[in-house]
Enzyme design. Sequence first.
Site, PDB file in Angstrom:
ATOM      1  N   LYS A 192       0.861  -1.181   0.000  1.00  0.00           N
ATOM      2  CA  LYS A 192       0.000   0.000   0.000  1.00  0.00           C
ATOM      3  C   LYS A 192       0.897   1.232   0.000  1.00  0.00           C
ATOM      4  O   LYS A 192       1.711   1.424   0.897  1.00  0.00           O
ATOM      5  CB  LYS A 192      -0.895  -0.002   1.231  1.00  0.00           C
ATOM      6  CG  LYS A 192      -1.737   1.265   1.336  1.00  0.00           C
ATOM      7  CD  LYS A 192      -2.784   1.158   2.422  1.00  0.00           C
ATOM      8  CE  LYS A 192      -3.569   2.443   2.536  1.00  0.00           C
ATOM      9  NZ  LYS A 192      -4.638   2.337   3.534  1.00  0.00           N
ATOM     10  N   LYS A 205      -2.172  -1.440  -3.860  1.00  0.00           N
ATOM     11  CA  LYS A 205      -3.060  -0.289  -3.823  1.00  0.00           C
ATOM     12  C   LYS A 205      -2.233   0.990  -3.923  1.00  0.00           C
ATOM     13  O   LYS A 205      -1.200   1.073  -3.262  1.00  0.00           O
ATOM     14  CB  LYS A 205      -3.803  -0.324  -2.490  1.00  0.00           C
ATOM     15  CG  LYS A 205      -4.700   0.840  -2.207  1.00  0.00           C
ATOM     16  CD  LYS A 205      -5.240   0.699  -0.813  1.00  0.00           C
ATOM     17  CE  LYS A 205      -6.094   1.890  -0.494  1.00  0.00           C
ATOM     18  NZ  LYS A 205      -6.602   1.849   0.844  1.00  0.00           N
TER      19      LYS A 205
HETATM   20  C1  PBG Z   1      -7.094   3.541   5.675  1.00  0.00           C
HETATM   21  C2  PBG Z   1      -7.536   3.276   4.289  1.00  0.00           C
HETATM   22  C3  PBG Z   1      -7.428   4.192   3.246  1.00  0.00           C
HETATM   23  C4  PBG Z   1      -8.019   3.608   2.144  1.00  0.00           C
HETATM   24  C5  PBG Z   1      -8.459   2.339   2.515  1.00  0.00           C
HETATM   25  N1  PBG Z   1      -8.140   2.148   3.853  1.00  0.00           N
HETATM   26  C6  PBG Z   1      -6.909   5.581   3.244  1.00  0.00           C
HETATM   27  C7  PBG Z   1      -5.602   5.863   3.772  1.00  0.00           C
HETATM   28  O1  PBG Z   1      -4.728   5.014   3.903  1.00  0.00           O
HETATM   29  O2  PBG Z   1      -5.413   7.030   4.132  1.00  0.00           O
HETATM   30  C8  PBG Z   1      -8.137   4.309   0.808  1.00  0.00           C
HETATM   31  C9  PBG Z   1      -9.133   3.800  -0.133  1.00  0.00           C
HETATM   32  C10 PBG Z   1      -9.475   4.725  -1.223  1.00  0.00           C
HETATM   33  O3  PBG Z   1      -8.879   5.805  -1.416  1.00  0.00           O
HETATM   34  O4  PBG Z   1     -10.396   4.373  -1.970  1.00  0.00           O
HETATM   35  N2  PBG Z   1      -6.558   2.553   6.418  1.00  0.00           N
END
Ligand code: PBG
Length: 329
Positions: free
Chosen positions: A196, A254
Amino acid sequence: MYPLTRNRRLRTSESIRSLVRETIITPNDFLVPLFVVDGKGIREEIPSMPNYYRYSLDVLSLEVKELWGLGLKSVLLFVKVPEQLKDNKGKEALNPNGLMQRAIKTVKNAVPEMLVMTDVALDPYSKFGHDGIVKNGMILNDETCEVLADMSLSHAEAGANFVAPSDMMDGRILSIREALEDAGFIDTGIMSYSAKYASALYGPFRDALDSAPVDLQNIPKDKKTYQMDPANRDEAIREVEMDIDEGADIVMVKPGICYLDIVREIRNQVEVPVAVYQVSGEYAMIKAASEKGWLDHDAVMMEQMTAIKRAGAHIIASYFAKDVVKLIS
Ligand code: PBG
């Protein structure tokens, strides 16, 4: 060799093109992210995510029935937590009667066969908007893992099939796996957000959950000390391999489109299912450009979906899931 070989022969009609097509999108490819709020009769549109909504539990119940009817069989739950229930340690995340726990039961009551995955991270519960516990300007790793393990247990007890840790703490998969095993939840799976990235594409999601890092002195303004540097590729492999060793059943990359090289690299390297999250900013870009008449919404949506699957995704988490399935049915 030309002219014995003419590649265009296989492109002369839709019939031949569909016969030789290598990547086909089906409802089985999708995991549907859902945003849940407390209240009754609520279906509120998220301003930066046109045609995407937050649902109260009663409406959620109708929504998952509709998804099931469309052939969408897996959901990924996120909750929006009221400000007064937020703290630094995610205490509310462990409330057996909290919104997430009730949302899991609501989905299972509405459609027992629906696969329920839950987001595991502190940010929606954190008054600082961070995925971990904050102390002296730092995000604590091991202390956070303990909370994430308790949170996962709580979701499993409420009936979740999979927990999906999205926080990027080191060692959290092992903490969660051990906690689940010890409590007898041997069939509760883990989908790890393994690679991520610290992306600027999460903005609309943070609007949806009101979960952006706060602007306070001595609180990090971004998530770069835990989420990955977009510049790195080898590191993604290391993250994935460690997560698999620690017990991840599914690994995720992601965001989606900007990271498809990583997806293919991982597909070539490991044997577990690979998920891709096409994130909120990717959704917003297509919506905004097509609202202006600059892009053909459905064509771009399908092209991106196909690209994600072609790159190697077994599973696509996407806000377009319903639109896609309606379009292809
Ligand atoms: C937070 C989380 C995020 C997303 C999924 N889980 C945002 C972040 O890490 O700040 C983002 C998903 C999206 O932008 O569609 N744990």
